[in-house]
Design a protein around this motif. Structure first.
Motif, PDB file in Angstrom:
ATOM      1  N   TYR A 183       0.805  -1.217   0.000  1.00 22.23           N
ATOM      2  CA  TYR A 183       0.000   0.000   0.000  1.00 22.23           C
ATOM      3  C   TYR A 183       0.842   1.272   0.000  1.00 22.23           C
ATOM      4  CZ  TYR A 183      -3.423  -3.520   1.226  1.00 22.23           C
ATOM      5  OH  TYR A 183      -4.198  -4.647   1.221  1.00 22.23           O
ATOM      6  N   GLU A 184       1.994   1.262   0.720  1.00 20.97           N
ATOM      7  CA  GLU A 184       2.821   2.472   0.727  1.00 20.97           C
ATOM      8  C   GLU A 184       3.801   2.514  -0.422  1.00 20.97           C
ATOM      9  OE1 GLU A 184       4.733  -0.094   4.034  1.00 20.97           O
ATOM     10  OE2 GLU A 184       2.864   0.009   2.888  1.00 20.97           O
ATOM     11  N   LEU A 241       3.690   7.450   1.470  1.00 21.33           N
ATOM     12  CA  LEU A 241       2.993   8.104   2.577  1.00 21.33           C
ATOM     13  C   LEU A 241       3.812   9.208   3.223  1.00 21.33           C
ATOM     14  CD1 LEU A 241       1.485   4.942   4.322  1.00 21.33           C
ATOM     15  CD2 LEU A 241       0.438   6.398   2.584  1.00 21.33           C
ATOM     16  N   ILE A 242       5.128   9.014   3.354  1.00 24.21           N
ATOM     17  CA  ILE A 242       5.961   9.973   4.092  1.00 24.21           C
ATOM     18  C   ILE A 242       7.263  10.201   3.326  1.00 24.21           C
ATOM     19  CG2 ILE A 242       7.166  10.461   6.256  1.00 24.21           C
ATOM     20  CD1 ILE A 242       5.244   8.593   7.664  1.00 24.21           C
ATOM     21  N   ALA A 295      -6.381  -2.520   3.779  1.00 26.16           N
ATOM     22  CA  ALA A 295      -5.517  -1.398   3.443  1.00 26.16           C
ATOM     23  C   ALA A 295      -5.359  -0.491   4.665  1.00 26.16           C
ATOM     24  CB  ALA A 295      -6.117  -0.604   2.283  1.00 26.16           C
ATOM     25  N   PRO A 296      -4.305   0.326   4.726  1.00 27.35           N
ATOM     26  CA  PRO A 296      -4.185   1.287   5.827  1.00 27.35           C
ATOM     27  C   PRO A 296      -5.442   2.156   5.940  1.00 27.35           C
ATOM     28  CG  PRO A 296      -2.144   1.204   4.586  1.00 27.35           C
ATOM     29  CD  PRO A 296      -3.136   0.382   3.828  1.00 27.35           C
ATOM     30  N   GLY A 297      -5.964   2.270   7.135  1.00 26.87           N
ATOM     31  CA  GLY A 297      -7.173   3.058   7.351  1.00 26.87           C
ATOM     32  C   GLY A 297      -8.449   2.340   7.002  1.00 26.87           C
ATOM     33  N   GLY A 298      -8.343   1.069   6.580  1.00 25.38           N
ATOM     34  CA  GLY A 298      -9.552   0.347   6.181  1.00 25.38           C
ATOM     35  C   GLY A 298     -10.264  -0.334   7.323  1.00 25.38           C
ATOM     36  N   VAL A 299      -9.755  -0.188   8.557  1.00 23.19           N
ATOM     37  CA  VAL A 299     -10.347  -0.832   9.726  1.00 23.19           C
ATOM     38  C   VAL A 299     -10.833   0.237  10.685  1.00 23.19           C
ATOM     39  CG1 VAL A 299      -9.908  -2.310  11.718  1.00 23.19           C
ATOM     40  CG2 VAL A 299      -8.880  -2.871   9.513  1.00 23.19           C
TER      41      VAL A 299
END
Length: 619
Positions: free
Chosen positions: A310-311, A340-341, A524-528
């Motif tokens: 994902y990143e 992401l960063i 995915a990140p933020g999917g929970v």
């Protein structure tokens, strides 16, 4: 609530992941089975071990005997070739094991080797005649010691009716010497007098202790210092001239010097002219201490390459020089890049700051974030003091001054953050770690615990007001020589207070798959949970089993669960989203490659799956 766009994006990723999944498993099958099928024509087919049987082993179980052998039954993905020389070495090792348990007349031989020509397998039979067991009938300690006989007896294995073992008794002699050295008597000598009755199978053991004089630290000299000043090297010692010389102080000093990263080699010795003569002296006596070192390379350039589904690609580059003015001070420049960063850090590190054990660090940073919770620029400086203790504990205290620019949050409707705070952040915090892992990158056993607390708004007027707590616990245990189990839990809570009680800065909110919170594999990140981040997070890597096919390749099965809540009052374990699936761990020159297929077992997207690849531990 779950962001529909995040779910749709995840579904798109899932469709794209079919091809990598099939390719990965095809490659694994080829590597595992193809190598054996690709034997050269005419090469002799090896005999493999089918089974190993024991007869006559009444005192030691067959599984315990097999555990120390090279000749053992073949198993899934791991064929064991039969070797007569290995079998002979195994028989001698079993004999040593029996002698260690007091069976002085042990007799072991290989029985019939049954061969199965069509399958090219052999069955090994080992015949054991244990004989009688010799036990310790009496045990005494004579001589002068600082502990007394009753105390020393608690340190050693030799007890009345314990098995008579020369190896264990020799280890007991060393244990007594080590115990005396820890009290300042490094010249201690321990002899032993044994009397064995071969008819009654009983033994009488007497330890003869000569403690020698108490030893003080004499002049301390340094060998091998070329670029470092000797005064800087000596700051790593936990003892000084005139102190009692103990083995514990020496070990702690060596460990502390290694942890600075300034040395390739460290050894501390006490100069002894004639140990027998000095042992007869009336203490205390003074012995010169010699610190021998080999300096590390002070100029370092390190790079890292990784990948997360994902990143995207992860790149890092660190360059530093670790001996400013010969004082062991380090100045470094670190850069990192991912989807992401993107950030740049300039840091200055000073070991033994203010002549004390902690290391001081100044870190000036600038970062651009494009995360689930916010987009924007963060600049600031962090001042910290950190150190490690002899008990696997580490601690850190810090203060951070952080300025924000261009921060924006996703347009989703949520009660988590009513508006974008315009204040900067001035915070103080502390962290404690406990680490007993045998390898921080690919551990096979051990425990890691990390706890961090941060409070913003204690100093300064124009600052955000919040407090933040994060705890991370990870454990790894070996089940067998080829099977390991791991588990982990992460919990975090952040909330505002005072004038900002209803507000938490967007950059401080939690989401799974971030830099500080592990992912729930399959999402995915933020999917929970809360789609733009929340104040309370719980991630459970409930269980992961890892099966070693070869040293560099493991297959795994895992179960994860997690959720992010907008506030603590919304907490409910019933909302946890669960995933499970297979994985692969491959050791590479740049780190551990992890690939996982997480299948969602509950929730609105039950049955969907997510594929992830990363360099490093999966949790």
């Amino acid at each position: 609530m779950t962001d529909n766009r995040a779910v749709d994006a995840t579904r798109t990723r899932m469709k794209r992941s079919h091809s990598p999944v099939m390719f990965l498993w095809t490659a694994i099958i080829f590597v595992t089975f193809g190598a054996s099928a690709a034997e050269k024509p005419g090469k002799m087919r090896p005999w493999l071990v089918k089974a190993v049987y024991f007869t006559g082993n009444a005192s030691i179980s067959s599984s315990d005997l097999l555990g120390g052998m090279d000749t053992k039954p073949s198993r899934l993905f791991h064929a064991v070739k039969f070797s007569p020389s290995f079998l002979n070495a195994d028989i001698e090792a079993i004999a040593d094991l029996y002698r260690d348990k007091g069976f002085l007349g042990i007799q072991i031989k290989a029985g019939d080797i049954a061969r199965d020509p069509p399958k090219h397998r052999v069955t090994v039979n080992i015949i054991i005649n244990e004989g009688p067991q010799t036990r310790i009938d009496s045990m005494a300690i004579e001589g002068d010691s600082v502990f007394g006989e009753a105390t020393l007896k608690r340190f050693i294995q030799a007890k009345r009716l314990a098995p008579y073992s020369v190896v264990r008794l020799t280890n007991d002699q060393q244990t007594i010497c080590d115990s005396m050295a820890a009290r300042g008597y490094p010249l201690c000598a321990v002899d032993r007098r044994d009397s064995v009755d071969s008819i009654a199978h009983r033994a009488a053991v007497v330890f003869l202790v000569d403690r020698g004089p108490l030893v003080k630290v004499g002049p301390v000299s340094v060998n091998g210092a070329k670029k470092l000043r000797q005064v800087i090297v000596k700051r790593g010692l936990t003892f000084h001239q005139g102190d009692t010389l103990t083995s514990g102080q020496v070990q702690r000093s060596v460990k502390q010097l290694y942890e600075t990263g300034m040395f390739k080699y460290v050894q501390i010795t006490a100069t002894v002219a004639d140990s027998a003569q000095q042992r007869r002296m009336v203490g205390p006596i003074s012995l010169p201490a010699v610190l021998t070192i080999e300096e590390a390379d002070f100029f370092k350039v390190q790079g890292g390459v990784g990948y997360g589904t994902y990143e995207g690609p992860r790149l890092s580059l660190q360059t530093s020089y670790g001996n400013i003015l010969g004082l062991g001070r380090t100045v470094g420049l670190n850069g990192k890049f991912s989807r992401l960063i993107q950030g740049l850090h300039l840091n200055y590190t000073a070991p033994w700051a203010f002549l004390l054990p902690p290391t001081a660090e100044v870190d000036v940073f600038g970062e651009h974030h494009d995360e689930v919770t916010f987009t924007g620029y963060l600049e600031g400086v962090t001042l910290s003091l950190f150190a490690k203790t002899p008990w696997n504990l580490g601690y850190r205290v810090f203060t951070t001054f952080e300025w924000i620019n261009g921060v924006a949050i996703p347009p989703q409707v949520s009660d988590t953050t009513p508006f974008i705070p315009s204040n900067n952040t001035q915070s103080v915090g502390t962290g404690v770690t406990y680490d007993t892992r045998d390898n921080m990158f690919d551990p096979t056993k051990g425990l890691f615990v990390s706890s961090d607390a941060e409070v913003a708004g204690v100093i300064g007027a124009q600052t955000n007001h919040f407090y933040k707590l994060i705890m991370d616990i990870r454990g790894v245990v070996p089940v067998t020589s080829f099977l390991g189990a791991a588990s982990a839990v992460t919990v975090g809570y952040v909330n505002g207070y005072g004038a900002d009680a209803a507000v938490v800065p967007a950059q401080e909110l939690f989401y799974t798959g971030s830099e500080t919170i592990r992912p729930v594999r399959g999402y995915a990140p933020g999917g929970v949970g809360d789609s733009i981040g929340g104040r309370l997070v719980l991630v459970l890597n409930v269980l992961e089993l890892r099966y070693a096919i070869v040293k560099w390749l493991k297959i795994a099965g895992f179960a994860d669960a997690g959720f992010v809540w907008g506030s603590a009052k919304d907490f409910s374990l019933r909302e946890l989203l669960w995933t499970a699936g297979p994985g692969v761990r491959i050791r590479t020159p740049i780190g551990l490659l992890s690939a996982d297929l997480g299948i969602r077992v509950n929730g609105p997207t039950k049955g969907k799956f997510g594929f992830s690849v990363s360099i490093g531990e999966p949790f």
